[in-house]
Structures are given as structure tokens and as C-alpha cells.
Scaffold this active site. Structure first.
Site, mmCIF file in Angstrom:
data_model
loop_
_atom_site.group_PDB
_atom_site.id
_atom_site.type_symbol
_atom_site.label_atom_id
_atom_site.label_comp_id
_atom_site.label_asym_id
_atom_site.label_seq_id
_atom_site.Cartn_x
_atom_site.Cartn_y
_atom_site.Cartn_z
ATOM 1 N N GLY A 7 0.958 -1.272 0.059
ATOM 2 C CA GLY A 7 0.182 -0.047 0.054
ATOM 3 C C GLY A 7 0.798 1.067 -0.207
ATOM 4 N N THR A 8 1.782 1.205 0.735
ATOM 5 C CA THR A 8 2.919 2.406 0.826
ATOM 6 C C THR A 8 3.282 2.651 -0.824
ATOM 7 O OG1 THR A 8 3.362 1.743 3.019
ATOM 8 C CG2 THR A 8 5.044 3.087 1.854
ATOM 9 N N ASN A 10 -7.282 4.322 9.754
ATOM 10 C CA ASN A 10 -6.752 3.189 10.397
ATOM 11 C C ASN A 10 -6.652 3.120 11.763
ATOM 12 O OD1 ASN A 10 -4.751 4.979 9.215
ATOM 13 N ND2 ASN A 10 -3.389 3.957 10.422
ATOM 14 N N GLN A 34 -7.594 0.409 4.373
ATOM 15 C CA GLN A 34 -8.425 -0.205 5.405
ATOM 16 C C GLN A 34 -9.715 -0.411 4.931
ATOM 17 O OE1 GLN A 34 -7.289 -1.235 8.324
ATOM 18 N NE2 GLN A 34 -5.219 -0.290 8.104
ATOM 19 N N SER A 47 -3.721 -2.841 -0.237
ATOM 20 C CA SER A 47 -2.908 -3.703 0.174
ATOM 21 C C SER A 47 -3.334 -5.215 0.453
ATOM 22 C CB SER A 47 -2.210 -3.162 1.384
ATOM 23 O OG SER A 47 -1.164 -3.850 1.924
ATOM 24 N N ALA A 48 -2.668 -6.112 0.089
ATOM 25 C CA ALA A 48 -3.304 -7.523 0.412
ATOM 26 C C ALA A 48 -3.176 -8.038 1.614
ATOM 27 C CB ALA A 48 -2.258 -8.709 -0.247
ATOM 28 N N HIS A 49 -2.270 -7.573 2.852
ATOM 29 C CA HIS A 49 -2.231 -8.168 4.068
ATOM 30 C C HIS A 49 -2.975 -7.910 4.995
ATOM 31 C CE1 HIS A 49 0.019 -4.984 6.387
ATOM 32 N NE2 HIS A 49 0.384 -4.525 5.211
ATOM 33 N N CYS A 79 2.381 1.408 12.772
ATOM 34 C CA CYS A 79 3.614 2.517 12.430
ATOM 35 C C CYS A 79 3.690 3.336 13.420
ATOM 36 C CB CYS A 79 3.190 3.005 11.222
ATOM 37 S SG CYS A 79 2.954 1.929 9.850
HETATM 38 N N1 PLP Z 1 -2.521 3.241 4.581
HETATM 39 C C1 PLP Z 1 -3.291 2.741 5.487
HETATM 40 C C2 PLP Z 1 -4.260 3.531 5.707
HETATM 41 C C3 PLP Z 1 -2.736 1.847 6.111
HETATM 42 O O1 PLP Z 1 -3.133 1.442 7.440
HETATM 43 C C4 PLP Z 1 -1.303 1.173 6.062
HETATM 44 C C5 PLP Z 1 -1.074 0.080 6.818
HETATM 45 O O2 PLP Z 1 -1.244 -0.069 8.008
HETATM 46 C C6 PLP Z 1 -0.931 1.461 4.625
HETATM 47 C C7 PLP Z 1 -1.327 2.664 4.132
HETATM 48 C C8 PLP Z 1 0.622 0.741 4.327
HETATM 49 O O3 PLP Z 1 0.223 -0.364 3.573
HETATM 50 P P1 PLP Z 1 1.414 -1.317 3.366
HETATM 51 O O4 PLP Z 1 1.556 -1.981 4.704
HETATM 52 O O5 PLP Z 1 0.981 -2.303 2.541
HETATM 53 O O6 PLP Z 1 2.608 -0.746 2.996
#
Ligand code: PLP
Length: 392
Positions: A70-71, A150, A184, A206-208, A331
Site C-alpha cells: 500500500g505504501t 486506520n 483499510q 494492500s493484500a495483507h 506504524c
Molecule cells: N495506508 C493505510 C491506511 C494503512 O493502514 C496502511 C498500513 O497499515 C498503509 C497505507 C500501508 O500499507 P502497507 O503495509 O501495505 O505498505
């Protein structure tokens, strides 16, 4: 007993996903760019995975680009937009409560001369639409607002924001784009790009977070949107995101999308029931608390402050009983500033409410029976802390 309530940080992979990924890794190891049969098999597997991911957006597969997370999807949008040649458009409107995957690239663009408007929120993490309207001017290039927060689970009004953007572009002859970080939201609210998100141009997922593998994400880019690539190289992903594709993970992500989007309404109903059961239990059994999540928030998140305690200490106390929760986002827990969560700060919470905040995040596997167990342990942890000051 193990009760996993940290599903917004990451989820347990579906067994079906693990099986498919193992099978793909074993039997489909060719490079999708190779011209021989093994390459073609890998390409076929990728195609099926991408089709399943696209169905989560009700979009065409060629509007979906695979990324590493996702990042990366968020960074691709912000860094790509910044390089798009629109010399006078230097304003990006976002919110103060985005994930660092959006906030950090925005801060970097600010250092490079962009104007970043960070919309504030109220005590339930809701933005003010009038504030967004006032910020929207002809020099705006992008609006980036997350679909679901999130840390507290607030659902942002993307349909309304989309309509405002569309109307603005029509009357001003501009091409302001709308991006949403829907990491999310996937599997919990509809991301249909022909209905609810029909005016959204780009979507990060994001998949996880949906029982898929870690280290794989996707970016939906609506046909006709001109976004420059972020990762340059061998020209994979139609030249938009180079790098040899992670075939097993794409297949696993595809299956996770299919499993979490199909029958979503029933699953959401079940998760809402579990979330509300825990919330009602906390409200009636534990005194002096603040529920930080809105009642109409996403089914997967419940954020509560227990003033007079420290979230981190309660977290470790609960862990001893097999209960896994979070103090905020994973994070922000790791990279904590002295002020604590930027989201709870933006919501105007008092210091002791931020210090005593816990996030419970649910999946379809949680049950109300588990919540009875959690409630008992939580009550004694909070009351114990308040009586003794600390467990340490
Ligand atoms: N954006 C949101 C709202 C998230 O909650 C997260 C992960 O916690 C991310 C982006 C980042 O996703 P990834 O862990 O796949 O990089």
C-alpha cells in the site's frame, strides 16, 4: 486462548491463499515476460490474479497496477502527480489523519515547493466538507483523502468529495484528480469504481489487510488518467511499474480479494455485531472511558481511551492472557513521537486520553464469545492499573 484483535495492522492469511501461493511457487516459476511455455503459464496465472483484484474495483484489469505494498501505491500517486507537467498546479489537498504513506511523501513535496493543505478533523475524525470546498482552487492538482482511517475507523465521504471535484472541474475547466488510500476499506466497504467511487481517479490497496500475503499491493488508475511511473526499469506492468512480478503473491492477492469481497455484506454485519458487542460491554462495565470511533465507523475498528492508564502497559498485560491489541496504528506505535498518535492529536483528544488509547481491530474470524473473555481481562487490567498506578 488466543484472541487476535490487531487486524488493522495485519491479518492471518486465508489457508486457501497459502495453498494457492505454495502451488504457484512450486509449479509456476517462470518469468511472465519469458516467451516460452513456463513464462506463458506464469503470465496466465498473473492474468487471473489481476482479473480477481480488478473485480474488487468492478474495473477493467488493465486499470490495475501491481505494486509491492500500500505504501508504494500511495507514493506512486504522489510522486507521479508531482512530475506530471502542470506547471501552475502546485496544491495538494489531503487530511491531517492520513497514514504516513501519504503524509511523508506530502511532506517531501512540500520541501520541493508544493503547497500542501492538510484538512483538520473533529473529535470523531470527520473532515469538514466546507473546508475542503474552500481549499479547492484552480491551482489544485490533487485531492488525496483516505477511505477509512486506520486508527479509529472513520469512513470518509468519498462520494461527496468526488462530486465536488467533478463539479469544480466542469465549471473551472481544470483537471483536479482524486486519490484515495483504501487500504483499510478493501473488503469492508464497496470500492466500486462505477458506483460509490465513480468520481475517484486512483485507489491504493494492500493484500495483507484482507487475509492476503504481505508485501503486495495494487493501484487502480482510471483509464485516461495521466500518471507518470514511479519505478522505472524493464517496462513490466505496461511500463508503469517495472520489476519482475511476484507471481505467487499476485495469485494469492487475487484469491484474497475474491474471498473478502464476495459475501461482504454478511461478513460486515457479523463484524459489526462483534465490534458493537465489545463496545457496549466496555461502556457498561468499565467506568470513565471515551469511545473515539464514531458509531457509523467501519466494522473492523474500535478505538477507546481508558484515561488514567497507559495503553502500552494494558496491551502487554492483555498479551499475557493471549489477547493481541494495538495502541494505535502499528506504524505510529513503532515510530512514536512524544505527543503520541497524530490522528488522536488531530481529533483534539487530551493527553491522558491519547496515553490511555487502545485499538481493537476485528476480522471475520472473531466471535462474541471471544469478546466476553476480552472484556473480563480488560476490565481487570484497567481497574488494576487505576488502583495501583502501574503493573511494573
Ligand atoms: N495506508 C493505510 C491506511 C494503512 O493502514 C496502511 C498500513 O497499515 C498503509 C497505507 C500501508 O500499507 P502497507 O503495509 O501495505 O505498505
Amino acid at each position: 486462548m488466543i484472541v487476535y484483535l490487531d487486524n488493522s495492522a495485519t491479518t492471518r492469511q486465508y489457508d486457501e491463499v497459502t495453498d494457492l501461493m505454495a502451488d504457484t511457487a512450486k509449479n509456476c516459476y517462470g518469468n511472465p515476460s519469458s516467451l516460452h511455455g513456463l513464462g506463458l503459464d506464469a503470465e496466465k496465472a498473473m492474468k487471473e490474479g489481476r482479473k480477481r483484484i480488478a473485480s474488487a474495483f468492478n474495473s477493467s484489469p488493465d486499470e490495475v497496477t501491481i505494486t509491492s505494498c500500500g505504501t508504494e501505491s500511495d507514493n506512486t500517486v504522489l510522486m507521479g502527480i508531482a512530475r506530471t507537467p502542470r506547471p501552475r498546479a502546485k496544491k495538494i489537498i489531503t487530511t491531517a489523519v492520513e497514514h504516513p504513506a501519504v503524509l511523508e511523501p506530502c511532506a517531501e513535496l512540500e520541501r520541493r515547493g508544493f503547497e500542501i493543505v492538510r484538512l483538520g478533523v473533529d473529535n470523531k475524525c470527520r473532515i469538514d466538507i466546507d473546508e475542503l470546498k474552500a481549499a479547492l482552487t484552480e491551482d489544485t492538482i490533487l485531492i488525496s483523502v483516505m477511505a477509512v482511517n486506520n486508527e479509529v475507523g472513520t469512513i470518509m465521504p468519498l462520494r461527496e468529495i468526488g462530486e465536488i471535484k467533478k463539479e469544480f472541474n466542469k465549471t473551472h475547466g481544470t483537471k483536479v484528480l482524486l486519490h484515495t488510500d483504501a487500504v483499510q476499506a478493501l473488503g469492508k466497504i464497496s470500492l466500486d469504481t462505477k458506483k460509490e467511487l465513480k468520481d475517484v481517479d486512483m485507489i491504493s490497496v494492500s493484500a495483507h489487510k484482507i487475509h492476503g500475503p504481505k508485501g503486495i499491493g495494487a493501484l487502480y488508475v482510471r483509464k485516461g488518467v495521466n500518471l507518470l511511473p514511479f519505478v522505472l526499469g524493464g517496462g513490466q506492468e505496461r511500463g508503469f511499474r517495472s520489476g519482475t512480478e511476484n507471481v505467487p503473491s499476485v495469485c494469492g492477492f487475487g484469491l484474497a480479494c475474491e474471498m473478502s469481497v464476495k459475501g461482504m455484506n454478511e461478513r460486515v454485519e457479523k463484524m459489526n455485531a462483534v465490534r458493537n458487542y465489545l463496545k457496549d460491554g466496555i461502556v457498561s462495565e468499565i467506568g470513565d472511558i471515551v469511545v473515539n470511533s464514531p458509531d457509523d465507523g467501519v466494522c473492523s475498528v474500535l478505538n477507546v481511551s481508558f484515561p488514567g492508564t497507559r495503553g502500552e502497559v494494558i496491551l502487554h498485560r492483555l498479551e499475557q492472557d493471549g489477547i493481541y491489541v494495538s495502541t494505535g496504528s502499528a506504524c505510529s506505535s513503532n515510530h512514536k513521537t512524544s505527543k503520541g498518535s497524530h490522528v488522536l492529536n488531530a481529533m483534539g483528544l487530551k493527553h491522558k486520553e491519547i496515553e490511555g488509547a487502545l485499538r481493537f481491530s476485528f476480522s471475520e474470524f472473531n466471535t462474541t464469545e471471544e469478546m466476553d473473555y476480552v472484556l473480563g481481562k480488560l476490565k481487570s487490567a484497567v481497574e488494576g492499573f487505576r488502583k495501583l498506578g502501574s503493573f511494573r
